[in-house]
Scaffold this active site. Structure first.
Site, PDB file in Angstrom:
ATOM      1  CG  ASP A  16       5.256  -4.130  12.045  1.00 23.43           C
ATOM      2  OD1 ASP A  16       6.200  -3.389  11.773  1.00 23.43           O
ATOM      3  OD2 ASP A  16       4.074  -3.837  11.796  1.00 23.43           O
ATOM      4  CG  HIS A 212      -0.929  -3.214  12.448  1.00 24.49           C
ATOM      5  ND1 HIS A 212      -0.313  -4.422  12.741  1.00 24.49           N
ATOM      6  CD2 HIS A 212       0.050  -2.439  11.916  1.00 24.49           C
ATOM      7  CE1 HIS A 212       0.955  -4.368  12.402  1.00 24.49           C
ATOM      8  NE2 HIS A 212       1.211  -3.161  11.888  1.00 24.49           N
ATOM      9  CG  HIS A 214       3.146   1.352  12.649  1.00 25.06           C
ATOM     10  ND1 HIS A 214       4.390   0.803  12.830  1.00 25.06           N
ATOM     11  CD2 HIS A 214       2.431   0.425  11.969  1.00 25.06           C
ATOM     12  CE1 HIS A 214       4.427  -0.411  12.279  1.00 25.06           C
ATOM     13  NE2 HIS A 214       3.243  -0.659  11.742  1.00 25.06           N
ATOM     14  CB  CYS A 245       6.553  -0.711   6.901  1.00 23.18           C
ATOM     15  SG  CYS A 245       6.490  -1.438   5.261  1.00 23.18           S
ATOM     16  CG  ASN A 254       4.017  -2.225  15.325  1.00 20.87           C
ATOM     17  OD1 ASN A 254       3.022  -2.357  14.635  1.00 20.87           O
ATOM     18  ND2 ASN A 254       5.217  -2.606  14.916  1.00 20.87           N
TER      19      ASN A 254
HETATM   20  P1  HMG Z   1       9.022  -9.380  -6.889  1.00 23.27           P
HETATM   21  O1  HMG Z   1      10.470  -9.026  -7.025  1.00 23.27           O
HETATM   22  O2  HMG Z   1       8.030  -8.664  -7.720  1.00 23.27           O
HETATM   23  O3  HMG Z   1       8.773 -10.968  -6.983  1.00 23.27           O
HETATM   24  O4  HMG Z   1       8.640  -9.185  -5.346  1.00 23.27           O
HETATM   25  P2  HMG Z   1       9.042 -12.024  -8.070  1.00 23.27           P
HETATM   26  O5  HMG Z   1       7.918 -12.984  -8.005  1.00 23.27           O
HETATM   27  O6  HMG Z   1       9.394 -11.382  -9.393  1.00 23.27           O
HETATM   28  O7  HMG Z   1      10.348 -12.765  -7.523  1.00 23.27           O
HETATM   29  C1  HMG Z   1      11.621 -12.144  -7.470  1.00 23.27           C
HETATM   30  C2  HMG Z   1      12.577 -13.077  -6.720  1.00 23.27           C
HETATM   31  O8  HMG Z   1      12.148 -13.234  -5.356  1.00 23.27           O
HETATM   32  C3  HMG Z   1      12.644 -14.483  -7.297  1.00 23.27           C
HETATM   33  O9  HMG Z   1      13.920 -14.983  -7.016  1.00 23.27           O
HETATM   34  C4  HMG Z   1      11.622 -15.223  -6.486  1.00 23.27           C
HETATM   35  O10 HMG Z   1      11.865 -16.610  -6.437  1.00 23.27           O
HETATM   36  C5  HMG Z   1      11.842 -14.613  -5.099  1.00 23.27           C
HETATM   37  P3  HMG Z   1      15.093 -14.985  -8.146  1.00 23.27           P
HETATM   38  O11 HMG Z   1      14.522 -15.765  -9.290  1.00 23.27           O
HETATM   39  O12 HMG Z   1      15.329 -13.527  -8.509  1.00 23.27           O
HETATM   40  O13 HMG Z   1      16.250 -15.617  -7.450  1.00 23.27           O
HETATM   41  N1  HMG Z   1      10.673 -14.674  -4.245  1.00 23.27           N
HETATM   42  C6  HMG Z   1      10.641 -15.213  -3.016  1.00 23.27           C
HETATM   43  N2  HMG Z   1      11.596 -15.787  -2.285  1.00 23.27           N
HETATM   44  C7  HMG Z   1      11.242 -16.247  -1.073  1.00 23.27           C
HETATM   45  N3  HMG Z   1       9.983 -16.105  -0.548  1.00 23.27           N
HETATM   46  C8  HMG Z   1       9.016 -15.531  -1.257  1.00 23.27           C
HETATM   47  C9  HMG Z   1       9.337 -15.042  -2.554  1.00 23.27           C
HETATM   48  N4  HMG Z   1       8.612 -14.424  -3.504  1.00 23.27           N
HETATM   49  C10 HMG Z   1       9.435 -14.211  -4.547  1.00 23.27           C
HETATM   50  N5  HMG Z   1       7.789 -15.406  -0.752  1.00 23.27           N
HETATM   51  C11 HMG Z   1       7.375  -9.791  -3.400  1.00 23.27           C
HETATM   52  C12 HMG Z   1       7.335  -9.424  -4.879  1.00 23.27           C
HETATM   53  C13 HMG Z   1       5.965  -9.771  -2.910  1.00 23.27           C
HETATM   54  C14 HMG Z   1       7.971 -11.168  -3.251  1.00 23.27           C
HETATM   55  C15 HMG Z   1       8.266  -8.748  -2.679  1.00 23.27           C
HETATM   56  O14 HMG Z   1       7.838  -7.477  -3.022  1.00 23.27           O
HETATM   57  C16 HMG Z   1       8.244  -8.894  -1.184  1.00 23.27           C
HETATM   58  O15 HMG Z   1       8.735  -9.883  -0.636  1.00 23.27           O
HETATM   59  N6  HMG Z   1       7.695  -7.884  -0.478  1.00 23.27           N
HETATM   60  C17 HMG Z   1       7.543  -7.933   0.965  1.00 23.27           C
HETATM   61  C18 HMG Z   1       7.736  -6.595   1.552  1.00 23.27           C
HETATM   62  C19 HMG Z   1       7.538  -6.675   3.046  1.00 23.27           C
HETATM   63  O16 HMG Z   1       7.794  -7.695   3.660  1.00 23.27           O
HETATM   64  N7  HMG Z   1       7.113  -5.552   3.644  1.00 23.27           N
HETATM   65  C20 HMG Z   1       6.908  -5.483   5.052  1.00 23.27           C
HETATM   66  C21 HMG Z   1       5.706  -6.260   5.521  1.00 23.27           C
HETATM   67  S1  HMG Z   1       4.173  -5.403   5.286  1.00 23.27           S
HETATM   68  C22 HMG Z   1       4.069  -4.336   6.649  1.00 23.27           C
HETATM   69  O17 HMG Z   1       4.990  -4.196   7.399  1.00 23.27           O
HETATM   70  C23 HMG Z   1       2.754  -3.643   6.918  1.00 23.27           C
HETATM   71  C24 HMG Z   1       1.972  -4.268   8.076  1.00 23.27           C
HETATM   72  O18 HMG Z   1       2.733  -4.270   9.264  1.00 23.27           O
HETATM   73  C25 HMG Z   1       0.671  -3.483   8.308  1.00 23.27           C
HETATM   74  C26 HMG Z   1       0.906  -1.993   8.424  1.00 23.27           C
HETATM   75  O19 HMG Z   1       1.659  -1.557   9.315  1.00 23.27           O
HETATM   76  O20 HMG Z   1       0.311  -1.286   7.625  1.00 23.27           O
HETATM   77  C27 HMG Z   1       1.587  -5.729   7.762  1.00 23.27           C
HETATM   78 MG    MG Z   2       2.964  -2.628  10.641  1.00 23.07          MG
END
Ligand code: HMG
Ligand code: MG
Length: 303
Positions: A16, A212, A214, A245, A254
């Site tokens: 994060d 968690h 922030h 995020c 955080n």
């Molecule tokens: P999408 O574009 O809808 O996914 O994203 P898709 O399935 O259509 O795939 C698109 C492309 O991404 C494809 O590649 C997939 O192979 C690839 P292409 O054919 O175009 O070359 N792909 C991946 N590659 C590597 N690893 C993977 C993966 N998945 C698909 N796992 C998806 C949907 C969920 C993947 C995207 O939206 C995403 O990665 N989101 C993550 C966002 C994120 O990381 N946010 C921050 C973390 S959450 C947070 O911080 C909150 C937290 O701290 C708690 C809080 O504070 O509240 C936890």
């Molecule tokens: Mg967070």
């Protein structure tokens, strides 16, 4: 007042903390951070995420990072659980290939944040997590859950406690051993934290809930204090108060691990961490990132 005797701190700085940094953080810098964190007494470190590199480029080198952790850090610190975020089966498969033994799945309490963060609805996300959770069970991998926006959403505004309760229950039903409640934009107050926990705790045991927080509005420590008073004993934090995020406008860091440790010291609650080493680690990563230390305690205790 009844406080827990022991608190588990989950350090989320390498994930994060770094995911929102504009400058690319290279592998040696991440490895140094994780190595130093490992020497502070932490038992739980969220080291990275296996999300789409197109969405969060900063986490693209998590595969290499975990190879390094497995080869050179884990053997020296076998007591530490290094975990990673996985949004889907593809991410889970990458994690497994890297030998990850604990993953976190992350859902949201609001539809709009779910769409912005993981490009699907809440129910689609839960459907997506189901096969991942099955795989995790058969591979003996522990799963933690997150619910984002539990005290407010950058898109929807206020969030009902029912919305949080529903998603939390669903994540537990999927097999999460614990669900971390994310105040993603740091908007909560002791009042809203108390209301939320009052709604959840009659249904979900305190042992299955983590906080968690922030610190956008400077309320994180106060919210954590309420949580401790209500029996919560797992707190997420990031060294030097790093974090945010990319899909939550205005989300700042955080709560800092150093500040949480100082709070716990003042309450005589065991946590097992060494504050001086944490401060040194926080100063090191801040110097590498060219930013000031977000921990008030670290700033006050500068040598
Ligand atoms: P999408 O574009 O809808 O996914 O994203 P898709 O399935 O259509 O795939 C698109 C492309 O991404 C494809 O590649 C997939 O192979 C690839 P292409 O054919 O175009 O070359 N792909 C991946 N590659 C590597 N690893 C993977 C993966 N998945 C698909 N796992 C998806 C949907 C969920 C993947 C995207 O939206 C995403 O990665 N989101 C993550 C966002 C994120 O990381 N946010 C921050 C973390 S959450 C947070 O911080 C909150 C937290 O701290 C708690 C809080 O504070 O509240 C936890
Ligand atoms: Mg967070």
């Amino acid at each position: 007042m009844n406080y827990p005797k022991n608190v588990k701190i989950v350090e989320v700085g390498p994930r994060d903390g770094l995911q929102n940094e504009k400058i690319t953080v290279d592998l040696p810098t991440k490895i140094k951070l994780i190595h130093q964190l490992s020497e502070t007494g932490l038992l739980n470190i969220e080291a990275g995420s296996f999300v789409s590199p197109k969405w969060v480029p900063q986490m693209a080198n998590s595969d290499d990072l975990f190879q390094e952790i497995n080869q050179n850090i884990s053997p020296a610190f076998p007591q530490i659980q290094f975990s990673a975020l996985t949004p889907n089966e593809k991410g889970f498969d990458r994690a497994i290939e890297c030998g990850v033994k604990e993953v976190a799945i992350f859902a949201a309490a609001t539809e709009q944040f779910s769409q912005k963060n993981i490009n699907c609805s809440i129910s689609e996300s839960l459907e997506r997590f189901a096969p991942l959770a099955e795989k995790a069970q058969s591979a003996n991998v522990r799963i933690r859950g997150y619910v984002s926006c539990v005290l407010g959403c950058p898109y929807q505004g206020s969030v009902g406690t029912d919305e949080v309760l529903d998603v939390t229950k669903s994540l537990l039903d999927l097999g999460c051993y614990e669900v971390s409640l994310g105040d993603t934009i740091g908007i909560g107050t002791p009042g809203s934290t108390k209301d939320l926990l009052s709604a959840l705790l009659p249904v979900i045991p305190a042992e299955q809930i983590a906080l968690h927080m922030h610190d956008t509005y400077g309320q994180a420590l106060a919210n954590i204090l309420i949580g401790l008073q209500m029996g919560i004993s797992v707190i997420d934090s990031a060294v030097a108060g790093l974090g945010g995020c990319p899909y939550a406008k205005g989300a700042s860091g955080n709560v800092s691990t150093e500040d949480v440790v100082y709070l716990l010291n003042g309450l005589d609650i065991n946590h097992g961490l060494q504050l001086d080493k944490l401060i040194e680690t926080g100063n090191g990563i801040c110097a590498a990132l060219g930013r000031s230390n977000g921990s008030k305690v670290a700033r006050a205790m500068q040598p």
